[in-house]
Design a protein around this motif. Structure first.
Motif, short mmCIF file in Angstrom:
data_model
loop_
_atom_site.label_atom_id
_atom_site.label_comp_id
_atom_site.label_asym_id
_atom_site.label_seq_id
_atom_site.Cartn_x
_atom_site.Cartn_y
_atom_site.Cartn_z
N ARG A 334 0.81 -1.22 0.00
CA ARG A 334 0.00 0.00 0.00
C ARG A 334 0.84 1.27 0.00
N ASP A 335 2.14 1.13 -0.20
CA ASP A 335 3.02 2.30 -0.29
C ASP A 335 2.97 2.91 -1.68
N THR A 336 3.42 4.16 -1.79
CA THR A 336 3.47 4.84 -3.09
C THR A 336 4.72 5.70 -3.18
N VAL A 337 5.18 5.92 -4.40
CA VAL A 337 6.22 6.89 -4.70
C VAL A 337 5.65 7.84 -5.74
N ALA A 338 5.73 9.15 -5.49
CA ALA A 338 5.11 10.12 -6.39
C ALA A 338 6.11 11.21 -6.77
N LEU A 339 6.13 11.55 -8.04
CA LEU A 339 6.98 12.62 -8.56
C LEU A 339 6.14 13.50 -9.46
N GLY A 340 6.16 14.82 -9.21
CA GLY A 340 5.33 15.72 -10.01
C GLY A 340 6.02 17.03 -10.33
N TYR A 341 5.59 17.62 -11.43
CA TYR A 341 6.07 18.95 -11.84
C TYR A 341 4.85 19.83 -12.14
N GLY A 342 4.87 21.06 -11.63
CA GLY A 342 3.77 21.98 -11.87
C GLY A 342 4.27 23.36 -12.24
N ARG A 343 3.47 24.06 -13.03
CA ARG A 343 3.81 25.42 -13.47
C ARG A 343 2.58 26.31 -13.35
N ALA A 344 2.67 27.33 -12.50
CA ALA A 344 1.58 28.26 -12.27
C ALA A 344 1.92 29.60 -12.92
N VAL A 345 1.08 30.04 -13.84
CA VAL A 345 1.38 31.23 -14.65
C VAL A 345 0.57 32.42 -14.15
N PRO A 346 1.22 33.49 -13.69
CA PRO A 346 0.49 34.70 -13.31
C PRO A 346 -0.11 35.39 -14.53
N ASN A 347 -1.19 36.11 -14.30
CA ASN A 347 -1.82 36.87 -15.37
C ASN A 347 -0.88 38.02 -15.78
N PRO A 348 -0.58 38.17 -17.07
CA PRO A 348 0.27 39.28 -17.51
C PRO A 348 -0.27 40.65 -17.09
N ARG A 349 -1.59 40.77 -16.96
CA ARG A 349 -2.17 42.04 -16.51
C ARG A 349 -1.70 42.37 -15.10
N SER A 350 -1.63 41.34 -14.23
CA SER A 350 -1.15 41.56 -12.86
C SER A 350 0.31 41.97 -12.85
N ARG A 351 1.11 41.36 -13.71
CA ARG A 351 2.52 41.73 -13.82
C ARG A 351 2.67 43.18 -14.27
N ASP A 352 1.83 43.61 -15.22
CA ASP A 352 1.89 45.00 -15.68
C ASP A 352 1.55 45.97 -14.55
N VAL A 353 0.56 45.61 -13.72
CA VAL A 353 0.19 46.46 -12.58
C VAL A 353 1.36 46.59 -11.61
N GLN A 354 2.04 45.47 -11.33
CA GLN A 354 3.20 45.50 -10.43
C GLN A 354 4.33 46.34 -11.00
N GLN A 355 4.59 46.22 -12.29
CA GLN A 355 5.65 46.98 -12.93
C GLN A 355 5.34 48.48 -12.91
N ASP A 356 4.09 48.84 -13.18
CA ASP A 356 3.70 50.25 -13.16
C ASP A 356 3.83 50.83 -11.76
N ALA A 357 3.45 50.04 -10.73
CA ALA A 357 3.56 50.50 -9.34
C ALA A 357 5.02 50.70 -8.96
N ALA A 358 5.90 49.81 -9.40
CA ALA A 358 7.32 49.94 -9.10
C ALA A 358 7.91 51.18 -9.78
N ALA A 359 7.51 51.41 -11.04
CA ALA A 359 8.00 52.58 -11.77
C ALA A 359 7.54 53.87 -11.10
N ALA A 360 6.27 53.89 -10.66
CA ALA A 360 5.74 55.09 -10.00
C ALA A 360 6.46 55.37 -8.69
#
Length: 421
Positions: A334-360
């Protein structure tokens, strides 16, 4: 002083009794056993008690924000009433009552600074009602209806096989997180009023449709822990899911889903409102190898893809893939071995908001990758039928992808403990 002849039988009896108790503890299906036969008797009469505990400890060994450990836990207690058995009704249906309690601290928030929760059981740190539902077949055995106060993710959006909960990170275990991050979708333990219908199109195909109230102010709000009714309804979320289950020597499970949330929400990077949010997903669990010489030994591959509203979701896409080996050793069925890879992509709109805030603010914005990535390796050790110990290693790439912070990649060592009462 008692003689040795009197002590020895008593001592042997005590040792025999303790040995029997220990053997029973190691072989019983639940920690608390059958309660002297009462549990089985109640189950036969239509009252079934359930309970489980999960504890997750995570230590940040390298990178991230701080070197330290964090612990979180989840305690769930439930009771199911079979109305057919209790009252002699033909197809009387079942009532499910579940209460949940969560405590602890977050390794992601305190130690690493990433978006995908390192401990899948962290969040909503209080005692709450998580389900009060009624379920029965309707008109035909092929049609199943469930309604009441419950979490959408209990019946939709995840793989029925449970393969994904061989991991500790919430990015894998359960459901793609951009569903709940970008709509009114709710996963356990967040519950709302709703109705779910399952219809068996054939032995292999099933259609699932549901409608749930959307009330964001109730999510994670301890003052609403025991309130079934909504406080500030914003709309209705309607998921539709097509399920295909492949049988045979190499079984598989495939899910294709779509959901629509009628709520009006603020568009990212704008003061305007966007009407309606939607998303779609594809989930796969497929056996790719089974041993011809060792029953139960098999290798399964899984895949996840989910995309959400580009206008309003801060978490636009999720990709996940991996493998799980069942019965890795002959003596550990009943044992298991598990290996996984995941990729979570932020919304480019959110990245633009962060960049504009940093520039300001006159602050340089860090050169970040386009996504937070996760590599996880775990071993599920079934110590007893009711106890699972899961040593776990997670490597988190670009932890600051969602926050816009420059954070070093993190190596996290963990241990998950699960016990069934």
């Amino acid at each position: 002083m008692p003689s040795a002849s009197r002590i020895t039988p008593a001592l042997l009896l005590a040792l025999a009794s303790s040995t029997t108790l220990a053997d029973d503890l190691m072989t019983r299906n639940t920690l608390t056993g059958d309660w002297g036969g009462l549990r089985h008797q109640l189950d036969e009469q239509g009252i079934k008690f359930t309970g489980d505990y999960s504890g997750e400890t995570a230590y940040n060994a390298d990178g991230g924000l701080h070197r330290s450990a964090r612990y979180s836990q989840n305690l769930k207690l439930g009771v199911q009433f079979d109305l057919g058995k209790l009252y002699g009704l033909d197809n009387g249906g079942k009532v499910q009552l579940t209460v949940n309690d969560r405590r602890g601290n977050s390794a992601s928030e305190d130690l690493v600074g990433n978006r995908l929760p390192i401990q899948e059981n962290y969040g909503g740190l209080y005692t709450r009602l998580t389900e009060l539902s009624y379920e029965r077949t309707l008109f035909t055995p092929a049609l199943n209806l469930k309604l009441g106060y419950m979490a959408m993710g209990n019946d939709l959006g995840g793989l029925d096989s449970g393969i994904l909960c061989n991991f500790m990170n919430a990015g894998f275990c359960g459901h793609p997180l951009n569903m709940s991050g970008g709509s009114g979708w709710t996963n356990y333990p967040n519950a709302h009023l709703g109705v779910r219908v399952k219809y068996d199109l054939s032995p292999a195909w099933q259609l699932r449709v549901a409608a749930f109230n959307v009330d964001p102010e109730s999510n994670g709000n301890s003052s609403r822990a025991w309130h079934l009714g909504p406080k500030h309804t914003t709309g209705t979320v309607v998921p539709v899911e097509l399920v295909y289950k492949l049988s045979g020597a190499l079984p598989g499970e495939y899910k294709l889903g779509y959901y629509y949330d009628s709520s009006d929400v603020k568009r990212i990077g704008s003061d305007k409102q966007v009407s309606g949010r939607d998303g779609h997903y594809l989930l796969v669990d497929q056996a790719v190898w089974t041993s011809s010489s060792s029953e139960g030994r098999s290798l399964h591959a899984f895949g996840q893809y989910s995309a959400t509203s580009a206008a309003a979701s801060p978490f636009s896409k999720w990709y996940g893939a991996g493998v799980v080996l069942y019965k890795p050793f002959e003596g550990r069925p009943r044992d298991t071995v598990a290996l996984g890879y995941g990729r979570a992509v932020p919304n480019p709109r959110s990245r633009d908001v962060q960049q504009d805030a940093a520039a300001a603010a006159g602050v340089a914005y860090p050169n970040l990758d386009s996504a937070e990535q996760l590599i996880e390796l775990s071993y599920g050790y079934q110590a007893t039928p009711w106890l699972t110990l899961r040593p776990d290693v997670q490597y988190i790439i670009e932890p600051g992808a969602f926050s816009g912070d420059n954070i070093d990649n993190a190596l996290v060592l963990g241990l998950q403990v699960k016990a069934t009462f």
